[in-house]
Write a protein that holds these residues in place. Structure first.
Motif, mmCIF file in Angstrom:
data_model
loop_
_atom_site.group_PDB
_atom_site.id
_atom_site.type_symbol
_atom_site.label_atom_id
_atom_site.label_comp_id
_atom_site.label_asym_id
_atom_site.label_seq_id
_atom_site.Cartn_x
_atom_site.Cartn_y
_atom_site.Cartn_z
ATOM 1 N N UNK A 145 55.635 95.194 9.122
ATOM 2 C CA UNK A 145 55.063 93.976 9.706
ATOM 3 C C UNK A 145 55.223 94.039 11.223
ATOM 4 N N UNK A 146 54.102 94.110 11.913
ATOM 5 C CA UNK A 146 54.108 94.183 13.365
ATOM 6 C C UNK A 146 54.131 92.764 13.925
ATOM 7 N N UNK A 147 55.090 92.509 14.819
ATOM 8 C CA UNK A 147 55.237 91.186 15.435
ATOM 9 C C UNK A 147 54.732 91.264 16.866
ATOM 10 N N UNK A 148 53.660 90.538 17.140
ATOM 11 C CA UNK A 148 53.057 90.543 18.469
ATOM 12 C C UNK A 148 53.171 89.156 19.081
ATOM 13 N N UNK A 149 54.103 89.034 20.031
ATOM 14 C CA UNK A 149 54.274 87.755 20.742
ATOM 15 C C UNK A 149 53.871 87.918 22.207
ATOM 16 N N UNK A 150 53.015 88.920 22.461
ATOM 17 C CA UNK A 150 52.540 89.156 23.815
ATOM 18 C C UNK A 150 53.392 90.129 24.610
ATOM 19 N N UNK A 151 54.429 90.706 23.989
ATOM 20 C CA UNK A 151 55.290 91.658 24.699
ATOM 21 C C UNK A 151 54.572 92.994 24.865
ATOM 22 N N UNK B 273 66.408 95.895 26.032
ATOM 23 C CA UNK B 273 66.347 97.313 26.393
ATOM 24 C C UNK B 273 64.923 97.865 26.396
ATOM 25 N N UNK B 274 64.037 97.215 25.647
ATOM 26 C CA UNK B 274 62.699 97.770 25.418
ATOM 27 C C UNK B 274 61.811 97.659 26.654
ATOM 28 N N UNK B 275 61.020 98.700 26.858
ATOM 29 C CA UNK B 275 60.052 98.738 27.947
ATOM 30 C C UNK B 275 58.684 99.086 27.374
ATOM 31 N N UNK B 276 57.677 99.059 28.209
ATOM 32 C CA UNK B 276 56.314 99.338 27.762
ATOM 33 C C UNK B 276 56.244 100.705 27.075
ATOM 34 N N UNK B 277 55.619 100.724 25.906
ATOM 35 C CA UNK B 277 55.471 101.959 25.152
ATOM 36 C C UNK B 277 56.587 102.222 24.154
ATOM 37 N N UNK B 278 57.653 101.405 24.192
ATOM 38 C CA UNK B 278 58.765 101.569 23.259
ATOM 39 C C UNK B 278 58.466 100.868 21.934
ATOM 40 N N UNK B 279 59.263 101.183 20.923
ATOM 41 C CA UNK B 279 59.199 100.501 19.637
ATOM 42 C C UNK B 279 60.588 99.988 19.279
ATOM 43 N N UNK B 280 60.671 98.713 18.925
ATOM 44 C CA UNK B 280 61.896 98.149 18.353
ATOM 45 C C UNK B 280 61.674 98.039 16.855
#
Length: 487
Positions: A343-349, A458-465
């Motif tokens: 489940x991908x969570x997209x809150x605009x990050x 810790x996450x930056x653009x292009x990362x995956x949590x």
């Protein structure tokens, strides 16, 4: 239904039947739900023992008590029938099948089992069957679907009373086929006793739930019961079938010696159903599905190697029962959501967040190895190990996460009565082993909400949590308390 229609009294040596003509109004193993004319089934559970609640059941109007403890005695003034048996769960399952008039005899029943991938395979298969034009019921870990009604499930495989009641509701709504997720617990504890399966689907088999099974041999034999149940089902006109992951040695061992028609699926070319020209992306997979009845290009919007296997399992089953490959592909392509699975969570990050139920080393290996292959940035994984579960697998989970992650954050995952610090330290042993070979950052944060927040920081653009282990669950279990939580 009257009492003597539910039990063959001659089968029981220890009994007191006041009146075989007693009208039975319901069955339950929870004394709180007993009503006048009910049968109460008393057996030991995980947290308590139903024998402790016999008096409460009688006070609430139970007509019959079914139990196993030979030390139980019934006061003379209790006007209640009783039957003492060796296996209450098995007796309850048989009684439930009779009480609900054997609904599985009147419908086509698909059983899906395995260590990982059961739920997704069930959703894929149900959607294919419905795409073919016939309503299909579903009973899985996250939810039960009966026509327009959706119910939360308590266990992966519900107790027999609920299974039979659900199947009867399906029939009453005109639904004549169902897909059932079948756990090793459900098989070992007899929850599925009295069901007539037409197909057994095996996704994969690796050691799991050894805190319950005690050995892989017992786990293996429990899984094998599903194929044996299909073999024993000779009361229906539907074709019978076994579908196995042909790339999995244990699945092949389970099917060895079976007289059922057999279909294999997998990525090796010698399987009956396989995938060709596979292209993996972070949000989808493109491939050609090849079956003995034809082949067709397909896209899956639940990505990953493991999802290809799950889709092939469903496609193999549906193909054998005559569903056209075009309809199979259409249904697979429109299956875009399985609760708690990728489940991908997209809150605009500007980084990706994935919530997934992966909760053992095998599931973590499948998902994380795929993510690491297709993601350009860092992989930050938040995971925990369940309390009061197989302790030996915790270092394996830690090692797996460390192998495929840049950052490992160890947290809590239903500690139950165990110290969450201990479960985390056990996982860290595996992480430290991996650190000897590859650089990986690790930290223990026991508060799961704080662990997730730290991962986001810790996450930056292009990362995956990657939030692993909880999936669709909406709680954490600490001792006897259930605390609200949803990843």
């Amino acid at each position: 239904m009257i009492l003597k229609e539910l039990f063959h009294f001659n089968d029981y040596l220890h009994k007191q039947i006041l009146d075989g003509q007693t009208e039975i109004n319901g069955l339950t193993f929870d004394s709180r739900f007993v009503r006048q004319g009910f049968i109460f089934f008393a057996f030991p559970g995980t947290n308590t023992d139903g024998h402790l609640f016999i008096a409460d059941a009688v006070a609430r109007g139970a007509s019959v008590i079914v139990y196993s403890d030979p030390n139980i005695s019934f006061p003379a003034h209790w006007r209640v029938s009783w039957i003492r048996v060796d296996d209450v769960r098995k007796t309850m399952a048989q009684a439930a099948a009779r009480f609900y008039e054997h609904p599985s005899r009147e419908m086509r029943l698909f059983g899906v089992t395995g260590t990982n991938g059961k739920t997704s395979t069930c959703f894929f298969l149900r959607n294919i069957l419905e795409e073919n034009g016939s309503a299909c019921g579903l009973m899985t870990t996250p939810k039960n679907i009966i026509g327009p009604d959706i119910y939360e499930a308590i266990n992966t495989t519900e107790e027999s009373l609920q299974l039979q009641a659900n199947l009867r509701m399906m029939l009453d709504k005109g639904i004549r086929q169902a897909v059932l997720e079948v756990s090793s617990h459900g098989l070992a504890l007899g929850r599925v006793e009295g069901l007539f399966f037409d197909a057994a689907v095996f996704t994969n088999v690796v050691a799991e739930h050894l805190e319950f099974h005690k050995s892989f041999e017992h786990y293996f034999s429990s899984k094998k019961k599903l194929i044996e149940m299909v073999e024993q089902n000779n009361q229906k006109s539907y074709p019978r079938l076994a579908v196995i992951n042909g790339d999995d040695e244990n699945c092949r061992k389970i099917a060895a010696g079976s007289h059922l028609p057999l279909l294999t699926f997998g990525l090796k070319p010698d399987n009956d159903v396989t995938a060709l020209e596979i292209e993996y992306f972070i949000d989808r997979t493109k491939m050609i599905i090849k079956t003995p009845w034809g082949k067709e290009a397909a896209q899956l919007f639940l990505p990953g190697y493991h999802m290809v296997y799950n889709a092939l399992a469903a496609a193999a089953t549906a193909s054998y029962f005559g569903i056209a490959i075009e309809k199979i592909v259409q249904a697979l392509q429109t299956t875009r959501h399985v609760p708690g699975r990728w489940e991908v969570v997209d809150a605009g990050q500007d980084f990706m967040v994935i919530v997934d139920f992966a909760h053992n080393w095998h599931g973590l290996e499948n998902t994380l190895s795929f993510i690491k292959t297709v993601v350009p940035g860092k992989v930050i994984t938040v995971f925990g190990c369940g309390g009061e579960r197989d302790r030996n697998k915790r270092p394996m989970m830690g090692q797996t996460v460390a192998r495929w992650s840049d950052v490992c954050i160890v947290t809590s995952d239903n500690p139950r009565h165990e110290d969450p610090r201990q479960t985390a330290e056990d996982a860290m042993h595996g992480i430290h082993q991996c650190k000897k070979e590859i650089p990986v950052v690790s930290q223990i944060i026991l508060d799961r909400r704080e662990a997730i927040a730290y991962a986001f920081s810790l996450a930056r653009s292009g990362d995956v949590v990657f939030l692993a282990g909880k999936g669709p669950e909406r709680y954490q279990v600490y001792h006897d308390k259930i605390i609200r939580h949803n990843d």
